[in-house]
Write an enzyme that holds these catalytic residues in place. Structure first.
Site, PDB file in Angstrom:
ATOM      1  N   LEU A  67      14.733  30.566   3.738  1.00  9.46           N
ATOM      2  CA  LEU A  67      13.346  30.306   4.133  1.00  9.46           C
ATOM      3  C   LEU A  67      13.084  31.157   5.366  1.00  9.46           C
ATOM      4  O   LEU A  67      13.858  31.104   6.328  1.00  9.46           O
ATOM      5  CB  LEU A  67      13.157  28.825   4.468  1.00  9.46           C
ATOM      6  CG  LEU A  67      11.824  28.440   5.103  1.00  9.46           C
ATOM      7  CD1 LEU A  67      10.668  28.643   4.117  1.00  9.46           C
ATOM      8  CD2 LEU A  67      11.844  26.983   5.578  1.00  9.46           C
ATOM      9  N   ALA A  68      12.039  31.950   5.332  1.00  8.12           N
ATOM     10  CA  ALA A  68      11.757  32.807   6.487  1.00  8.12           C
ATOM     11  C   ALA A  68      10.262  33.055   6.607  1.00  8.12           C
ATOM     12  O   ALA A  68       9.568  33.237   5.607  1.00  8.12           O
ATOM     13  CB  ALA A  68      12.482  34.152   6.332  1.00  8.12           C
ATOM     14  N   VAL A  69       9.802  33.046   7.850  1.00  9.41           N
ATOM     15  CA  VAL A  69       8.419  33.422   8.154  1.00  9.41           C
ATOM     16  C   VAL A  69       8.482  34.539   9.189  1.00  9.41           C
ATOM     17  O   VAL A  69       9.260  34.462  10.164  1.00  9.41           O
ATOM     18  CB  VAL A  69       7.618  32.207   8.671  1.00  9.41           C
ATOM     19  CG1 VAL A  69       6.241  32.632   9.164  1.00  9.41           C
ATOM     20  CG2 VAL A  69       7.489  31.160   7.560  1.00  9.41           C
ATOM     21  N   GLU A  96      20.870  23.385   3.993  1.00  9.78           N
ATOM     22  CA  GLU A  96      21.845  23.484   5.073  1.00  9.78           C
ATOM     23  C   GLU A  96      21.196  24.283   6.181  1.00  9.78           C
ATOM     24  O   GLU A  96      20.643  25.364   5.934  1.00  9.78           O
ATOM     25  CB  GLU A  96      23.112  24.208   4.606  1.00  9.78           C
ATOM     26  CG  GLU A  96      24.078  23.299   3.898  1.00  9.78           C
ATOM     27  CD  GLU A  96      24.664  23.927   2.660  1.00  9.78           C
ATOM     28  OE1 GLU A  96      24.341  25.084   2.363  1.00  9.78           O
ATOM     29  OE2 GLU A  96      25.422  23.236   1.964  1.00  9.78           O
ATOM     30  N   ASN A 101      19.564  25.351  15.197  1.00  7.33           N
ATOM     31  CA  ASN A 101      18.265  25.896  14.772  1.00  7.33           C
ATOM     32  C   ASN A 101      17.198  24.787  14.839  1.00  7.33           C
ATOM     33  O   ASN A 101      16.799  24.217  13.822  1.00  7.33           O
ATOM     34  CB  ASN A 101      18.395  26.475  13.354  1.00  7.33           C
ATOM     35  CG  ASN A 101      17.165  27.243  12.913  1.00  7.33           C
ATOM     36  OD1 ASN A 101      16.112  27.159  13.534  1.00  7.33           O
ATOM     37  ND2 ASN A 101      17.293  27.982  11.823  1.00  7.33           N
ATOM     38  N   TYR A 108      12.011  20.590   8.875  1.00 10.04           N
ATOM     39  CA  TYR A 108      12.494  19.743   7.775  1.00 10.04           C
ATOM     40  C   TYR A 108      12.253  18.263   8.085  1.00 10.04           C
ATOM     41  O   TYR A 108      11.875  17.495   7.208  1.00 10.04           O
ATOM     42  CB  TYR A 108      13.974  20.024   7.493  1.00 10.04           C
ATOM     43  CG  TYR A 108      14.211  21.431   6.971  1.00 10.04           C
ATOM     44  CD1 TYR A 108      13.566  21.860   5.815  1.00 10.04           C
ATOM     45  CD2 TYR A 108      15.036  22.325   7.627  1.00 10.04           C
ATOM     46  CE1 TYR A 108      13.753  23.152   5.331  1.00 10.04           C
ATOM     47  CE2 TYR A 108      15.231  23.613   7.154  1.00 10.04           C
ATOM     48  CZ  TYR A 108      14.580  24.023   6.009  1.00 10.04           C
ATOM     49  OH  TYR A 108      14.759  25.289   5.531  1.00 10.04           O
TER      50      TYR A 108
HETATM   51  C1  COA Z   1      11.888  27.897  10.758  1.00  9.43           C
HETATM   52  C2  COA Z   1      10.692  28.757  10.288  1.00  9.43           C
HETATM   53  C3  COA Z   1      10.847  29.027   8.808  1.00  9.43           C
HETATM   54  C4  COA Z   1       9.409  27.958  10.555  1.00  9.43           C
HETATM   55  O1  COA Z   1       8.311  28.703  10.027  1.00  9.43           O
HETATM   56  P1  COA Z   1       6.796  28.425  10.505  1.00  9.43           P
HETATM   57  O2  COA Z   1       5.880  28.950   9.473  1.00  9.43           O
HETATM   58  O3  COA Z   1       6.633  28.916  11.892  1.00  9.43           O
HETATM   59  O4  COA Z   1       6.754  26.820  10.526  1.00  9.43           O
HETATM   60  P2  COA Z   1       5.425  25.921  10.392  1.00  9.43           P
HETATM   61  O5  COA Z   1       4.323  26.577  11.165  1.00  9.43           O
HETATM   62  O6  COA Z   1       5.179  25.593   8.966  1.00  9.43           O
HETATM   63  O7  COA Z   1       5.899  24.631  11.183  1.00  9.43           O
HETATM   64  C5  COA Z   1       5.831  23.333  10.619  1.00  9.43           C
HETATM   65  C6  COA Z   1       6.453  22.367  11.630  1.00  9.43           C
HETATM   66  O8  COA Z   1       7.830  22.692  11.872  1.00  9.43           O
HETATM   67  C7  COA Z   1       8.164  22.478  13.263  1.00  9.43           C
HETATM   68  N1  COA Z   1       8.410  23.772  13.915  1.00  9.43           N
HETATM   69  C8  COA Z   1       8.328  24.996  13.365  1.00  9.43           C
HETATM   70  N2  COA Z   1       8.618  25.935  14.283  1.00  9.43           N
HETATM   71  C9  COA Z   1       8.900  25.288  15.427  1.00  9.43           C
HETATM   72  C10 COA Z   1       9.276  25.726  16.745  1.00  9.43           C
HETATM   73  N3  COA Z   1       9.395  27.035  17.067  1.00  9.43           N
HETATM   74  N4  COA Z   1       9.487  24.772  17.697  1.00  9.43           N
HETATM   75  C11 COA Z   1       9.359  23.464  17.420  1.00  9.43           C
HETATM   76  N5  COA Z   1       8.979  22.982  16.186  1.00  9.43           N
HETATM   77  C12 COA Z   1       8.771  23.888  15.214  1.00  9.43           C
HETATM   78  C13 COA Z   1       6.925  21.818  13.860  1.00  9.43           C
HETATM   79  O9  COA Z   1       7.044  20.412  13.668  1.00  9.43           O
HETATM   80  C14 COA Z   1       5.816  22.395  12.994  1.00  9.43           C
HETATM   81  O10 COA Z   1       4.648  21.612  12.988  1.00  9.43           O
HETATM   82  P3  COA Z   1       3.518  21.857  14.125  1.00  9.43           P
HETATM   83  O11 COA Z   1       3.310  23.350  14.263  1.00  9.43           O
HETATM   84  O12 COA Z   1       2.325  21.141  13.553  1.00  9.43           O
HETATM   85  O13 COA Z   1       4.072  21.243  15.375  1.00  9.43           O
HETATM   86  C15 COA Z   1      10.610  30.085  11.083  1.00  9.43           C
HETATM   87  O14 COA Z   1      10.702  29.805  12.475  1.00  9.43           O
HETATM   88  C16 COA Z   1      11.679  31.083  10.713  1.00  9.43           C
HETATM   89  O15 COA Z   1      11.496  31.910   9.818  1.00  9.43           O
HETATM   90  N6  COA Z   1      12.824  31.057  11.435  1.00  9.43           N
HETATM   91  C17 COA Z   1      13.934  31.983  11.171  1.00  9.43           C
HETATM   92  C18 COA Z   1      14.588  31.704   9.832  1.00  9.43           C
HETATM   93  C19 COA Z   1      15.076  30.278   9.706  1.00  9.43           C
HETATM   94  O16 COA Z   1      15.572  29.669  10.654  1.00  9.43           O
HETATM   95  N7  COA Z   1      14.961  29.752   8.466  1.00  9.43           N
HETATM   96  C20 COA Z   1      15.416  28.418   8.136  1.00  9.43           C
HETATM   97  C21 COA Z   1      16.829  28.459   7.694  1.00  9.43           C
HETATM   98  S1  COA Z   1      17.378  26.857   7.100  1.00  9.43           S
END
Ligand code: COA
Length: 135
Positions: A67-69, A96, A101, A108
């Site tokens: 999963l990545a953004v 996992e 992280n 999740y």
């Molecule tokens: C983890 C990841 C996928 C989140 O993507 P994102 O699109 O920014 O997440 P969302 O905007 O959908 O966030 C949904 C909720 O997750 C939590 N969240 C996401 N990023 C967060 C951060 N940096 N700090 C705290 N909470 C966070 C919050 O509860 C958030 O809700 P809110 O914004 O209303 O508070 C992104 O940071 C990423 O790509 N990280 C690197 C790769 C990774 O770690 N992948 C997961 C491997 S298991």
């Protein structure tokens, strides 16, 4: 934002995005095989490929394998929307996640995943995985 199944044309952009995360030290060919073998949804934001989720589907459960953004598009609900494409779940969903992280663990948790165990040194020495389950 548009969320759609990936197409073979997305391959290079998905690989570039995957590399930006610094996770899973894949070779590009292995990554390409995962795209062929599993289910991938992509999020397109203003014409750009902003995120993706790659799911392994088995008989009795599903796993979030990747999963990545893109850092440019984070905290806009893209990861949440990608995971919600799987709702309503037809079977339990597992992931996992490295126990350091916090971004991903928060994500999740907000979706209802519960921690159910750990995997010691799963990502390398002193790098442990938390296993989480939804449903
Ligand atoms: C983890 C990841 C996928 C989140 O993507 P994102 O699109 O920014 O997440 P969302 O905007 O959908 O966030 C949904 C909720 O997750 C939590 N969240 C996401 N990023 C967060 C951060 N940096 N700090 C705290 N909470 C966070 C919050 O509860 C958030 O809700 P809110 O914004 O209303 O508070 C992104 O940071 C990423 O790509 N990280 C690197 C790769 C990774 O770690 N992948 C997961 C491997 S298991």
């Amino acid at each position: 934002m548009v969320i759609r199944p990936h197409t073979p044309d997305d391959g290079p952009a998905l690989w570039t995005l995957h590399q930006k995360t610094g996770l899973s030290p894949f070779h590009q060919s292995e990554f390409g095989n995962w795209l062929k073998q599993h289910i991938t949804w992509v999020a397109v934001w203003q014409g750009n490929l902003a995120g993706f989720v790659l799911i392994q589907d088995t008989l009795d459960h599903q796993d979030v394998l990747l999963l990545a953004v893109d850092p440019l598009y984070r905290r806009q609900g893209i990861a949440r929307s990608l995971l919600q494409t799987l709702f309503p779940l037809k079977k339990p969903l597992f992931v996992e996640v490295e126990d350091t992280n916090t971004d991903a663990m928060n994500l999740y948790q907000t979706l209802g995943f519960q921690p159910i165990g750990g995997r010691h040194n799963y990502y390398g020495p002193s790098r442990h995985a938390l296993v989480m389950r939804l449903q």
